[in-house]
Design a protein around this motif. Structure first.
Motif, short mmCIF file in Angstrom:
data_model
loop_
_atom_site.label_atom_id
_atom_site.label_comp_id
_atom_site.label_asym_id
_atom_site.label_seq_id
_atom_site.Cartn_x
_atom_site.Cartn_y
_atom_site.Cartn_z
N ARG A 277 0.82 -1.21 0.00
CA ARG A 277 0.00 0.00 0.00
C ARG A 277 0.86 1.26 0.00
O ARG A 277 0.53 2.26 -0.64
CB ARG A 277 -0.94 -0.01 1.20
N THR B 205 0.92 4.24 -2.78
CA THR B 205 0.82 5.65 -2.42
C THR B 205 1.98 6.46 -2.99
O THR B 205 1.81 7.57 -3.51
CB THR B 205 0.80 5.80 -0.89
N ARG C 165 1.44 6.91 -6.72
CA ARG C 165 0.43 7.95 -6.97
C ARG C 165 1.01 9.35 -6.74
O ARG C 165 0.72 10.28 -7.49
CB ARG C 165 -0.79 7.73 -6.07
N THR C 166 1.81 9.48 -5.69
CA THR C 166 2.42 10.78 -5.38
C THR C 166 3.33 11.24 -6.52
O THR C 166 3.31 12.42 -6.92
CB THR C 166 3.23 10.70 -4.09
#
Length: 358
Positions: free
Chosen positions: A46, A50, A53-54
């Protein structure tokens, strides 16, 4: 001289001076690489998602910043002449470009620190080069780098990075539009830089005035060896909101007085000076810097930007530096009251020579 057992082994390679003892210690052992410490993104899927995505979010923010810089250039055109548009143009274009480059840099750093593989490895050096095995090893190294960086697998990061990098160039390209001439129905010369610089405010009978106070200049007040900064007298009556700076930039003149016998004037220009007083444009013919440094002993004018030098005694011809042609001369005379006046405008365009290239 006494030697210990270890130093005896070095006698064949090194003979110490008399009275000098040699102590040999054991070589330091290679401690090796420290234990690898896994990042959170390596342990938690996860956290990796993240981080990914950042990264691509930052790249898309960079893309948006580049697009905004181009939009700001169009929304606040400097061609309008309004001071508020010029300020907003500089402000918002700068913010857009700054955001684009900042987000692009942050995204690249976060990608390398949180997403790319960070496992340590040792690359042995070898002397071979150019062999088929070397070429295969190079290809494998690129393939391994692609695998470790995830550039080929993580399409969102790859595509957003490519888009952000390409878009970051667009604002800079767009700003070059400001260097191109723009047409105007009200002013047919607006799209022609040569025409714009071929004419200034100077006209026949117009008095020469001191810059900036606008005091008319008498010929008798110009002393030998002096240099005065000059503008057209009517320019002092023009409001700063009515194109004052543009007109002044083209019409600025430097006035000097020499002994009449020191001037080497062409036959067709002997009437352009008055009793050793000559006037030349202050705008350098290289890139337009103000030529305002006068050396009264050598009668040379110096441009402080790129060190072009002009000879005042011989129609301000170029004697050194990158300037391509002499400074334009303003023909002058004296009116009935003894004031210096222009005979006409300059006979050639003022400013940089590149404006004359078609």
């Amino acid at each position: 001289m006494a030697h210990d057992d270890d130093s005896q082994a070095l006698e064949g390679a090194y003979q110490p001076s008399p009275g000098l003892s040699v102590a040999v210690t054991d070589p330091v052992e290679n401690p090796g690489l420290p234990a690898h410490r896994e990042r959170m993104t390596d342990k938690d899927p996860r956290a990796m998602k993240t981080a990914v995505r950042t990264v691509y979010t930052l790249f898309y923010i960079s893309l948006a910043g580049s697009i905004w810089a181009v939009a700001a250039y169009m929304l606040f055109p400097i061609e309008s002449g309004a001071l508020i548009d010029v300020r907003y143009n500089n402000l918002f274009i700068g913010l857009g470009i700054g955001l684009a480059l900042l987000a692009l840099g942050l995204g690249a750093i976060h990608w390398s620190k949180a997403v790319m593989s960070d496992k340590e490895f040792i690359e042995p050096r070898h002397a071979t080069r150019g062999k088929e095995s070397t070429r295969e090893a190079a290809i494998k190294a690129f393939a391994d780098a692609n695998e470790e960086s995830g550039f080929g697998r993580r399409t969102m990061i790859r595509n957003s990075l490519i888009a952000a990098v390409v878009a970051s160039i667009v604002p800079g390209v767009t700003l070059f539009r400001g260097l191109a001439p723009f047409n105007s129905e009200d002013d047919p010369t607006a799209g022609d830089p040569v025409a714009l610089l071929s004419h200034t405010m100077w006209k026949g009978g117009m008095r020469l005035a001191r810059d900036p106070d606008g005091t008319p200049i008498r010929a008798a007040d110009v002393t030998l060896g002096s240099a005065m900064h000059v503008i057209p007298e009517p320019l002092t009556e023009v409001s700063h909101h009515d194109g004052y700076l543009e007109e002044k930039a083209k019409a600025i003149v430097l006035l000097m007085r020499l002994l009449p016998e020191q001037l080497k004037e062409d036959e067709d220009r002997k009437g352009w000076s008055y009793d050793g007083i000559v006037a030349y444009s202050k705008v350098c013919t290289h890139v337009g810097c103000p030529v305002a440094l006068y050396e009264q002993q050598t009668h040379h004018l110096l441009c402080p930007c790129h060190q072009s030098q002009f000879d005042v005694t011989e129609h301000a011809k170029v004697i050194f530096g990158p300037a391509a042609r002499p400074l334009p001369q303003l023909p002058i005379a004296v009116d009935d009251e003894g004031y210096l006046v222009a005979q006409s405008d300059f006979h050639e365009p003022v400013g940089p020579s590149f404006w004359e290239r078609h």
